[in-house]
Scaffold this motif. Sequence first.
Motif, mmCIF file in Angstrom:
data_model
loop_
_atom_site.group_PDB
_atom_site.id
_atom_site.type_symbol
_atom_site.label_atom_id
_atom_site.label_comp_id
_atom_site.label_asym_id
_atom_site.label_seq_id
_atom_site.Cartn_x
_atom_site.Cartn_y
_atom_site.Cartn_z
ATOM 1 N N GLY A 11 -7.034 -11.954 -0.177
ATOM 2 C CA GLY A 11 -7.450 -10.551 -0.280
ATOM 3 C C GLY A 11 -8.316 -9.737 -1.150
ATOM 4 N N THR A 15 -13.954 -13.659 1.610
ATOM 5 C CA THR A 15 -14.791 -13.812 2.978
ATOM 6 C C THR A 15 -15.401 -12.754 3.115
ATOM 7 N N THR A 16 -15.369 -11.454 2.880
ATOM 8 C CA THR A 16 -16.367 -10.365 2.940
ATOM 9 C C THR A 16 -17.673 -10.584 2.176
ATOM 10 N N PRO A 210 -18.042 -1.164 -3.238
ATOM 11 C CA PRO A 210 -16.942 0.013 -3.054
ATOM 12 C C PRO A 210 -15.721 -0.422 -2.122
ATOM 13 N N ASN A 212 -14.650 0.362 1.392
ATOM 14 C CA ASN A 212 -15.541 0.837 2.341
ATOM 15 C C ASN A 212 -14.838 0.561 3.411
HETATM 16 N N1 LIG Z 1 -15.000 -3.424 -0.276
HETATM 17 C C1 LIG Z 1 -14.068 -3.482 0.729
HETATM 18 N N2 LIG Z 1 -13.442 -2.278 1.215
HETATM 19 C C2 LIG Z 1 -12.347 -2.144 2.087
HETATM 20 N N3 LIG Z 1 -12.047 -3.305 2.724
HETATM 21 C C3 LIG Z 1 -12.392 -4.493 2.009
HETATM 22 C C4 LIG Z 1 -13.458 -4.715 1.310
HETATM 23 N N4 LIG Z 1 -13.578 -5.990 1.116
HETATM 24 C C5 LIG Z 1 -12.699 -6.578 2.005
HETATM 25 N N5 LIG Z 1 -12.069 -5.734 2.492
HETATM 26 C C6 LIG Z 1 -10.869 -5.957 3.274
HETATM 27 O O1 LIG Z 1 -9.782 -6.370 2.634
HETATM 28 C C7 LIG Z 1 -9.084 -7.511 3.566
HETATM 29 C C8 LIG Z 1 -9.324 -8.785 2.389
HETATM 30 O O2 LIG Z 1 -10.715 -9.354 2.427
HETATM 31 P P1 LIG Z 1 -11.275 -10.605 2.283
HETATM 32 O O3 LIG Z 1 -12.720 -10.534 2.345
HETATM 33 O O4 LIG Z 1 -10.681 -11.187 3.688
HETATM 34 O O5 LIG Z 1 -10.422 -11.433 1.395
HETATM 35 P P2 LIG Z 1 -10.128 -12.917 0.973
HETATM 36 O O6 LIG Z 1 -11.151 -13.808 1.563
HETATM 37 O O7 LIG Z 1 -10.253 -13.134 -0.610
HETATM 38 O O8 LIG Z 1 -8.726 -12.916 1.431
HETATM 39 C C9 LIG Z 1 -9.835 -7.994 4.523
HETATM 40 O O9 LIG Z 1 -8.891 -7.162 5.375
HETATM 41 C C10 LIG Z 1 -11.257 -7.336 4.607
HETATM 42 O O10 LIG Z 1 -11.746 -6.795 5.698
#
Ligand SMILES: Nc1ncnc2c1ncn2[C@@H]1O[C@H](COP(=O)(O)OP(=O)(O)O)[C@@H](O)[C@H]1O
Length: 255
Positions: A11, A15-16, A210, A212
Amino acid sequence: MIITIANQKGGVGKTTTVVNLATALASIDKKVLVIDMDPQYNSSMSFNAYNTNRSIYKVFSNDTDINNAIQKSQIPKLDVISACEDLAAAEYELADDNNRNYLLKKFISNINNIYDYIFIDTPPTLGLLTVSSLTASDEVLIPVQCEFFALEGLSKLIKTIELVKNNLNINLKLNGIILTMYDKRNSLSSLIEKEAREYFDTNVYKFNVPRNVTLSEAPSHGLPAIIYDLKCSGSQAYIALAKEFLERSNTNGGK
Ligand SMILES: Nc1ncnc2c1ncn2[C@@H]1O[C@H](COP(=O)(O)OP(=O)(O)O)[C@@H](O)[C@H]1O
Ligand SMILES: [Mg+2]
């Protein structure tokens, strides 16, 4: 150039970051592949490309050729290799294979020349799936969430990267650290930023991502945020990061 996005914390924005950085680079005409190595297959879903029959697991189990696992996404110039739940079993199934850490590298060597950038998304562990991704990569990019304890796990991750470098992949370089979910109204965010920049210095990207809400909503539409809503602050941040990524990979002598 092959880049693994890693952090054994879940989290934190791995991935994002993969999804939006890859999309930003494809949108400036780079040929990009995303390989999803996380059995939770979130990046496959984010591109609407989840497919168990043509997954990276099928490549590992010799059921399909890696060329057949490559799927086109809705984004021109961007291809995806899907993950699937079975991938979690690879850890045990390959336990007796002395070459297990090099398998992904071997598969990728057949397709590497097709792409400018290959991004590998990894699970929140430091097991075989992450280690073989690091072994196959030129660089590693680390997203760090701006929250308490964020920096605690980092030393373990850096140690793992060093181990991979010393034993499996001498060429592995740190591309950088991206601070994610930065909340400018929260003093903790600026505190984490200050600590990270003091400790990791220029390894930390100049731009932060940020917090977002659009970034978290876009995957449910099967679209990267950059396509879903280009104007939102999260998309704009990833566009700025993509520019910085290009500068960094050039400085690192990117291939
Ligand atoms: N900058 C951001 N602002 C708000 N929510 C975010 C942001 N980056 C990621 N998220 C959300 O936080 C959660 C975890 O992000 P994710 O990219 O899936 O992390 P990981 O792959 O490290 O587990 C997801 O629900 C994603 O949509
Ligand atoms: Mg993930």
